[in-house]
Enzyme design. Sequence first.
Site, PDB file in Angstrom:
ATOM      1  N   LYS A  76      62.965  -9.794 -27.047  1.00 48.32           N
ATOM      2  CA  LYS A  76      63.554 -10.106 -25.406  1.00 48.32           C
ATOM      3  C   LYS A  76      62.045  -9.602 -24.462  1.00 48.32           C
ATOM      4  O   LYS A  76      62.554  -8.579 -24.306  1.00 48.32           O
ATOM      5  CB  LYS A  76      64.896  -9.956 -24.557  1.00 48.32           C
ATOM      6  CG  LYS A  76      65.523 -10.242 -23.789  1.00 48.32           C
ATOM      7  CD  LYS A  76      66.577  -9.634 -23.100  1.00 48.32           C
ATOM      8  CE  LYS A  76      65.733  -8.488 -22.068  1.00 48.32           C
ATOM      9  NZ  LYS A  76      64.974  -9.465 -20.998  1.00 48.32           N
ATOM     10  N   CYS A  86      55.201   4.321 -16.908  1.00 52.55           N
ATOM     11  CA  CYS A  86      55.822   4.657 -17.282  1.00 52.55           C
ATOM     12  C   CYS A  86      54.813   6.695 -18.109  1.00 52.55           C
ATOM     13  O   CYS A  86      55.637   7.789 -17.834  1.00 52.55           O
ATOM     14  CB  CYS A  86      56.465   5.164 -18.539  1.00 52.55           C
ATOM     15  SG  CYS A  86      55.844   4.720 -20.106  1.00 52.55           S
ATOM     16  N   GLY A 131      68.226   2.585 -21.174  1.00 54.08           N
ATOM     17  CA  GLY A 131      68.008   3.412 -22.605  1.00 54.08           C
ATOM     18  C   GLY A 131      69.657   3.675 -22.815  1.00 54.08           C
ATOM     19  O   GLY A 131      69.590   3.893 -23.641  1.00 54.08           O
ATOM     20  N   GLU A 191      61.755   4.052 -25.117  1.00 52.40           N
ATOM     21  CA  GLU A 191      60.503   4.400 -24.767  1.00 52.40           C
ATOM     22  C   GLU A 191      61.200   4.787 -23.810  1.00 52.40           C
ATOM     23  O   GLU A 191      61.212   3.674 -22.539  1.00 52.40           O
ATOM     24  CB  GLU A 191      59.264   4.135 -25.354  1.00 52.40           C
ATOM     25  CG  GLU A 191      58.492   4.665 -24.899  1.00 52.40           C
ATOM     26  CD  GLU A 191      57.872   4.600 -23.608  1.00 52.40           C
ATOM     27  OE1 GLU A 191      58.372   5.404 -22.843  1.00 52.40           O
ATOM     28  OE2 GLU A 191      56.848   2.810 -23.600  1.00 52.40           O
ATOM     29  N   GLY A 220      61.728   1.267 -21.180  1.00 49.23           N
ATOM     30  CA  GLY A 220      62.619   0.427 -20.317  1.00 49.23           C
ATOM     31  C   GLY A 220      63.190   1.885 -18.572  1.00 49.23           C
ATOM     32  O   GLY A 220      62.457   2.916 -19.507  1.00 49.23           O
ATOM     33  N   SER A 221      63.871   1.176 -18.443  1.00 48.93           N
ATOM     34  CA  SER A 221      64.809   2.649 -17.134  1.00 48.93           C
ATOM     35  C   SER A 221      65.291   3.846 -18.675  1.00 48.93           C
ATOM     36  O   SER A 221      66.079   3.012 -19.481  1.00 48.93           O
ATOM     37  CB  SER A 221      65.237   1.945 -16.344  1.00 48.93           C
ATOM     38  OG  SER A 221      66.289   1.358 -17.013  1.00 48.93           O
ATOM     39  N   THR A 222      65.381   4.598 -17.908  1.00 46.13           N
ATOM     40  CA  THR A 222      66.435   5.745 -18.582  1.00 46.13           C
ATOM     41  C   THR A 222      67.749   5.370 -18.684  1.00 46.13           C
ATOM     42  O   THR A 222      68.402   5.571 -19.337  1.00 46.13           O
ATOM     43  CB  THR A 222      65.998   7.494 -18.127  1.00 46.13           C
ATOM     44  OG1 THR A 222      64.368   7.541 -18.823  1.00 46.13           O
ATOM     45  CG2 THR A 222      66.643   8.158 -18.854  1.00 46.13           C
ATOM     46  N   GLU A 250      61.379   8.937 -10.339  1.00 51.27           N
ATOM     47  CA  GLU A 250      60.180   8.135 -11.412  1.00 51.27           C
ATOM     48  C   GLU A 250      59.820   6.788  -9.838  1.00 51.27           C
ATOM     49  O   GLU A 250      61.026   5.944  -9.700  1.00 51.27           O
ATOM     50  CB  GLU A 250      60.712   6.961 -12.344  1.00 51.27           C
ATOM     51  CG  GLU A 250      59.543   6.706 -12.995  1.00 51.27           C
ATOM     52  CD  GLU A 250      59.563   6.272 -14.216  1.00 51.27           C
ATOM     53  OE1 GLU A 250      60.663   5.555 -14.689  1.00 51.27           O
ATOM     54  OE2 GLU A 250      59.060   6.216 -15.072  1.00 51.27           O
TER      55      GLU A 250
HETATM   56  P1  NDP Z   1      64.764  -2.011 -16.693  1.00 53.70           P
HETATM   57  O1  NDP Z   1      65.540  -1.130 -17.654  1.00 53.70           O
HETATM   58  O2  NDP Z   1      66.382  -2.752 -16.510  1.00 53.70           O
HETATM   59  O3  NDP Z   1      64.759  -3.586 -17.470  1.00 53.70           O
HETATM   60  C1  NDP Z   1      63.730  -3.611 -19.611  1.00 53.70           C
HETATM   61  C2  NDP Z   1      64.358  -4.046 -20.470  1.00 53.70           C
HETATM   62  O4  NDP Z   1      65.305  -4.359 -20.137  1.00 53.70           O
HETATM   63  C3  NDP Z   1      63.452  -5.416 -19.676  1.00 53.70           C
HETATM   64  O5  NDP Z   1      63.275  -6.609 -20.036  1.00 53.70           O
HETATM   65  C4  NDP Z   1      65.210  -6.042 -19.041  1.00 53.70           C
HETATM   66  O6  NDP Z   1      65.732  -7.294 -18.797  1.00 53.70           O
HETATM   67  C5  NDP Z   1      66.366  -5.595 -19.763  1.00 53.70           C
HETATM   68  N1  NDP Z   1      67.661  -4.908 -20.021  1.00 53.70           N
HETATM   69  C6  NDP Z   1      68.121  -4.875 -18.578  1.00 53.70           C
HETATM   70  N2  NDP Z   1      69.214  -4.735 -18.585  1.00 53.70           N
HETATM   71  C7  NDP Z   1      69.918  -4.192 -19.983  1.00 53.70           C
HETATM   72  C8  NDP Z   1      70.784  -4.510 -21.052  1.00 53.70           C
HETATM   73  N3  NDP Z   1      71.892  -4.664 -20.288  1.00 53.70           N
HETATM   74  N4  NDP Z   1      71.124  -4.792 -21.936  1.00 53.70           N
HETATM   75  C9  NDP Z   1      69.937  -5.244 -23.379  1.00 53.70           C
HETATM   76  N5  NDP Z   1      68.057  -4.744 -21.784  1.00 53.70           N
HETATM   77  C10 NDP Z   1      68.608  -4.781 -20.682  1.00 53.70           C
HETATM   78  O7  NDP Z   1      63.453  -2.027 -15.918  1.00 53.70           O
HETATM   79  P2  NDP Z   1      64.107  -2.825 -14.746  1.00 53.70           P
HETATM   80  O8  NDP Z   1      62.894  -3.864 -14.745  1.00 53.70           O
HETATM   81  O9  NDP Z   1      65.122  -2.911 -14.146  1.00 53.70           O
HETATM   82  O10 NDP Z   1      63.153  -1.583 -13.718  1.00 53.70           O
HETATM   83  C11 NDP Z   1      63.816  -0.453 -12.965  1.00 53.70           C
HETATM   84  C12 NDP Z   1      63.316   0.733 -13.702  1.00 53.70           C
HETATM   85  O11 NDP Z   1      62.790   1.470 -14.717  1.00 53.70           O
HETATM   86  C13 NDP Z   1      61.443   0.806 -12.584  1.00 53.70           C
HETATM   87  O12 NDP Z   1      61.613   0.849 -11.202  1.00 53.70           O
HETATM   88  C14 NDP Z   1      61.396   1.932 -13.348  1.00 53.70           C
HETATM   89  O13 NDP Z   1      61.596   3.147 -12.760  1.00 53.70           O
HETATM   90  C15 NDP Z   1      61.688   2.094 -14.725  1.00 53.70           C
HETATM   91  N6  NDP Z   1      61.128   1.177 -15.823  1.00 53.70           N
HETATM   92  C16 NDP Z   1      59.998   2.318 -16.224  1.00 53.70           C
HETATM   93  C17 NDP Z   1      59.971   1.294 -18.340  1.00 53.70           C
HETATM   94  C18 NDP Z   1      58.917   2.819 -18.462  1.00 53.70           C
HETATM   95  O14 NDP Z   1      57.968   2.198 -19.293  1.00 53.70           O
HETATM   96  N7  NDP Z   1      59.258   3.868 -18.746  1.00 53.70           N
HETATM   97  C19 NDP Z   1      59.599   0.043 -18.059  1.00 53.70           C
HETATM   98  C20 NDP Z   1      60.147  -0.519 -16.759  1.00 53.70           C
HETATM   99  C21 NDP Z   1      61.214   0.199 -15.503  1.00 53.70           C
HETATM  100  P3  NDP Z   1      65.043  -8.221 -17.368  1.00 53.70           P
HETATM  101  O15 NDP Z   1      64.166  -7.613 -17.068  1.00 53.70           O
HETATM  102  O16 NDP Z   1      65.730  -9.390 -17.791  1.00 53.70           O
HETATM  103  O17 NDP Z   1      66.660  -7.569 -16.566  1.00 53.70           O
END
Ligand code: NDP
Length: 461
Positions: free
Chosen positions: A156, A265, A214, A231, A209-211, A363
């Site tokens: 996804k 990240c 996660g 991660e 993605g975000s903590t 972050e």
């Molecule tokens: P998210 O953690 O929301 O998104 C990461 C992924 O998870 C996307 O594919 C998202 O889908 C998906 N996702 C969101 N909600 C759910 C859920 N309930 N169940 C399963 N999957 C889900 O990050 P954001 O895009 O909202 O970014 C917000 C902040 O997070 C950033 O500003 C940054 O601080 C941090 N971040 C950190 C990253 C890293 O590499 N450490 C990467 C991205 C973000 P979709 O986008 O389609 O909603």
Amino acid sequence: MRASTYEVVNPATERPVETVQLAGIEETDAAVAAAHDAYGHWRSVDPADRGRLLRRFADAVDAAVDELARLEVVGAGHTITNARWEAGNVRDVLTYYAAAPERAFGRQIPVAGGVDVTFNEPLGVVGLIVPWNFPMPIMAWGMAPALAAGNTVVVKPAEMTPLTAIRIGGLALEAGLPEGVLTVLPGKGSVVGERLVRHPQVRKICFTGSTEVGTRIMAQAAEQVKRVTLELGGKSANVVFADADLERAAATAPYGVFDNAGQDCCARSRILVERSVHDRFLELLEPAVASVRVTDPADEAAEMGPLISAAQRDRVAAYVDGNGDGNGVSVAFRGDAPAGAGFWYPPTVVLPANEQDRIWREEVFGPVVAVLPFDDEADAVAMANDTEYGLSGSIWTRDVGRALRVARGVEAGNLSVNSHASVRYSTPFGGFKRSGLGRELGPDALDSFSDVKNVFISTEG
Ligand code: NDP
């Protein structure tokens, strides 16, 4: 839930690029069922053939590096040079793990009365949830070892950045991977992502993605004792000692944090400088920041592009300016950014009042770096560790003993000395503390896509 669409927007121009069909729950269930069917066959493909197919997949990506890179420039605002590296990284990660099927060794353990052997068994269907900041590499880091270990994968991509993932899924089919082995399912996290996490036939979730998200995924996965690799976020320290090559430390510091417009990240978003050289370091840092080329990401000379969205730019700006509540932070100096259309934000260096400032602790995920002085080695390690995160970091010193002491003292998964390089496909990558769980890349990743089975064969009677 009914399927819908998403219009991908070029972050540098705000113009629409392509409208993508988003999957709903039904499509997700169908994709998992197809991946489950394909698993029975894929896991039993002769290891040499599985390796050969992954090498063909790598070759197909190699032939499409420029096409993929151009897609990432218009769909995610990455600079063309970064995007080419990212597509090349997909190829390299596939090539690296193509060697794994024939080397998935178990062990033979001496026991009484027979022979004892272990097998590394694949898990089944893996759900791979990818963020928008590095759509191609992060997809590859989960996909390649998972496929090599004999699993099938449903990816996804982030809703905002699905284009390169869709193309990579097409390249897998062109290379001869059977239908259902790798499925790319664009959709919302709250729909497709959540369904993958809750689906009983998905045996593992690999999430970046975000903590915050996660943490929720880990709790949901616990209900099924589903395996997870996480991660997550970071607030990494770039620690500069007085004995370092100060010119090099200052010249490279912008690239350790502003790469990908700080949406990384591993961004070294806290610079800790030994007090005796603090002012000199800032003097050297100012021209280095001013010279970062922030421009049209399609320009071969671009070093930084726009942020991913208006919302992300506003979020970053609020960290610096406050929300009109007088809680802004002191800006030391800034670089340039284009005016007009696009989600631009200039590289910015701030001086927090102290270690409790929000900008020092949270972050930001944008091109903003905070600088504070430290007194001695112990102080530097304590400040570097005073965070819930632990992903990466850099240490600048000419003293080898100190470099090793500090590297051992900093609670983070990926550290570099006199360098900001954190990622190589052949070395493990992942976080301590709330930056994550498990390791991607290198030899370690394979372990998290298989379970060990022990078989005892009696030789008696
Ligand atoms: P998210 O953690 O929301 O998104 C990461 C992924 O998870 C996307 O594919 C998202 O889908 C998906 N996702 C969101 N909600 C759910 C859920 N309930 N169940 C399963 N999957 C889900 O990050 P954001 O895009 O909202 O970014 C917000 C902040 O997070 C950033 O500003 C940054 O601080 C941090 N971040 C950190 C990253 C890293 O590499 N450490 C990467 C991205 C973000 P979709 O986008 O389609 O909603």
